[in-house]
Design an enzyme around this catalytic site. Sequence first.
Site, short mmCIF file in Angstrom:
data_model
loop_
_atom_site.label_atom_id
_atom_site.label_comp_id
_atom_site.label_asym_id
_atom_site.label_seq_id
_atom_site.Cartn_x
_atom_site.Cartn_y
_atom_site.Cartn_z
N CYS A 82 0.84 -1.21 0.00
CA CYS A 82 0.00 0.00 0.00
C CYS A 82 0.87 1.26 0.00
O CYS A 82 1.73 1.42 0.86
CB CYS A 82 -0.92 -0.01 1.23
N GLY A 89 -0.41 -9.20 -11.43
CA GLY A 89 -0.34 -7.99 -12.23
C GLY A 89 -0.77 -8.20 -13.65
O GLY A 89 -0.16 -8.96 -14.40
N ARG A 115 -7.99 -6.92 -11.01
CA ARG A 115 -8.91 -6.23 -11.94
C ARG A 115 -9.45 -7.16 -13.02
O ARG A 115 -10.58 -7.00 -13.47
CB ARG A 115 -8.18 -5.03 -12.55
C1 LIG Z 1 -8.97 -0.25 -6.50
C2 LIG Z 1 -7.84 -1.11 -6.03
C3 LIG Z 1 -7.78 -1.49 -4.71
C4 LIG Z 1 -6.72 -2.28 -4.26
N1 LIG Z 1 -6.70 -2.67 -2.97
C5 LIG Z 1 -5.67 -3.44 -2.50
C6 LIG Z 1 -5.64 -3.87 -1.14
O1 LIG Z 1 -6.54 -3.61 -0.33
N2 LIG Z 1 -4.57 -4.62 -0.75
C7 LIG Z 1 -3.56 -4.96 -1.62
O2 LIG Z 1 -2.62 -5.63 -1.22
N3 LIG Z 1 -3.60 -4.58 -2.90
C8 LIG Z 1 -4.63 -3.85 -3.36
N4 LIG Z 1 -4.67 -3.50 -4.68
C9 LIG Z 1 -3.67 -4.06 -5.61
C10 LIG Z 1 -4.18 -5.37 -6.24
O3 LIG Z 1 -4.39 -6.37 -5.27
C11 LIG Z 1 -3.22 -5.92 -7.30
O4 LIG Z 1 -1.97 -6.14 -6.71
C12 LIG Z 1 -3.05 -4.97 -8.47
O5 LIG Z 1 -4.29 -4.43 -8.86
C13 LIG Z 1 -2.40 -5.68 -9.67
O6 LIG Z 1 -3.13 -6.82 -10.03
P1 LIG Z 1 -4.25 -6.82 -11.21
O7 LIG Z 1 -3.60 -6.26 -12.43
O8 LIG Z 1 -4.63 -8.26 -11.33
O9 LIG Z 1 -5.38 -5.94 -10.73
C14 LIG Z 1 -5.71 -2.71 -5.15
C15 LIG Z 1 -5.78 -2.31 -6.49
C16 LIG Z 1 -6.83 -1.54 -6.94
C17 LIG Z 1 -6.89 -1.15 -8.39
#
Ligand SMILES: Cc1cc2nc3c(=O)[nH]c(=O)nc-3n(C[C@H](O)[C@H](O)[C@H](O)COP(=O)(O)O)c2cc1C
Length: 395
Positions: free
Chosen positions: A101, A203, A227
């Site tokens: 975070c 990711g 996402r």
């Molecule tokens: C709106 C939003 C909220 C997120 N909240 C968290 C969270 O609470 N804890 C965390 O470790 N990562 C959080 N992330 C990061 C995601 O878990 C993930 O690592 C990141 O989106 C990349 O993966 P993806 O491309 O599959 O989304 C958040 C990302 C987004 C876009």
Amino acid sequence: MRIGSLTLPSNLFLSPLAGYTNLPFRIVVREIGGVGLCTTDLVNARSLLEKNKNAFKLIETRPADAPLAVQLFGSVPEEMRDAAAKLESLRFASVDINMGCPVRKVCNAGGGSAMMTELAQTASLVRGMVTAVKIPVTAKMRLGWDDDNLTAPDLARALEDAGIAAIFIHGRTRQQGFGGTVNLAGIRAVVQAVKNIPVIGNGDVITPQAAKKMLDETGCAGVSIGRGAFYNPWIFRHTLEYLQSFRRGELHESQNSQTPDKVGGSCNSPLRENALPPEPTFAERVRVMCRHLDLMIEVFGEEPGCRMFRKVAPWYAKRFGPCHEFNKRVVQVSTRAGFHEVLENYTRWRQQFLDATGELQPRFRPPPLVASFMREPASTTREQIPVPKGPVEVW
Ligand SMILES: Cc1cc2nc3c(=O)[nH]c(=O)nc-3n(C[C@H](O)[C@H](O)[C@H](O)COP(=O)(O)O)c2cc1C
């Protein structure tokens, strides 16, 4: 797939997305199938110990929502330890620590991605948690603070020594935000840094092919999807089927082939191309979207649930074809009946884009999704997956 003492039904994980990966969404994903472990949004360890109502809402669950990990954030070792013990007593499957975070308030207090810069301190905090509970404790991090400080491999090794059960690694730095390409070599460096624990890559995985590429090129034990699951809650089931078809294919080839060098490797056999499950139909997308809304209303109440759903429904609509008529109206709904009226009007309006068989005419079909790390360098496809609005802007 195992994480410490936990045996999971698959090596596919739902990544925490604060504000989105709540109980209704987790149930939706689980009902479709394929996911091995879901994680809650991040929860403040101190708020949990203080029995804060909002923190308890974040960890609300039910038997159909198992196995479930709770993600904690915080930097005070005693609070993190006691919160982990509390979660164990509440029978959660595992505890995940947020080390990614970037919010200044969290980092300034030494939590979130600041943990990636203080290796010894972070390892000591983890050791305190691990010795307090029997359930697995995992960590989720980025590759490092920036390109000059790619600390994830060193941190992963230090955490393994401290007893962490698995590492979730988003293949970008904190400075990168969500820009640029996911760095598969960076994920591979983390895989190579640890001795025995599983590393789960994360990711931009928005298709089964992207999941396979991440697994193949990094050697990670599993893939975590955030996402991509919002775009497409079917992604876990489809990815699992896709990966299983490769395993079946490899078995088949090794049984029939006299030459071992034919086993695995190639992606060109017809079996493998055909193994990709078809995209869900419009009717199926609508069915799941309505189920999602029903669960939102069940968990949060009709008006709050509908209001929260205003930011969720447009994600389903991204694969409907032309959808501005839907998006314009759905952001105003506050009752279930209102939502169904919007949906019925939209379904009628959408008919103008269909062919005689009821399918979207090709020119109105949304373009195929392509993960950042699977694009041709000169590709003209759009640059990034949108980042949904949330309590934070960059994770
Ligand atoms: C709106 C939003 C909220 C997120 N909240 C968290 C969270 O609470 N804890 C965390 O470790 N990562 C959080 N992330 C990061 C995601 O878990 C993930 O690592 C990141 O989106 C990349 O993966 P993806 O491309 O599959 O989304 C958040 C990302 C987004 C876009």
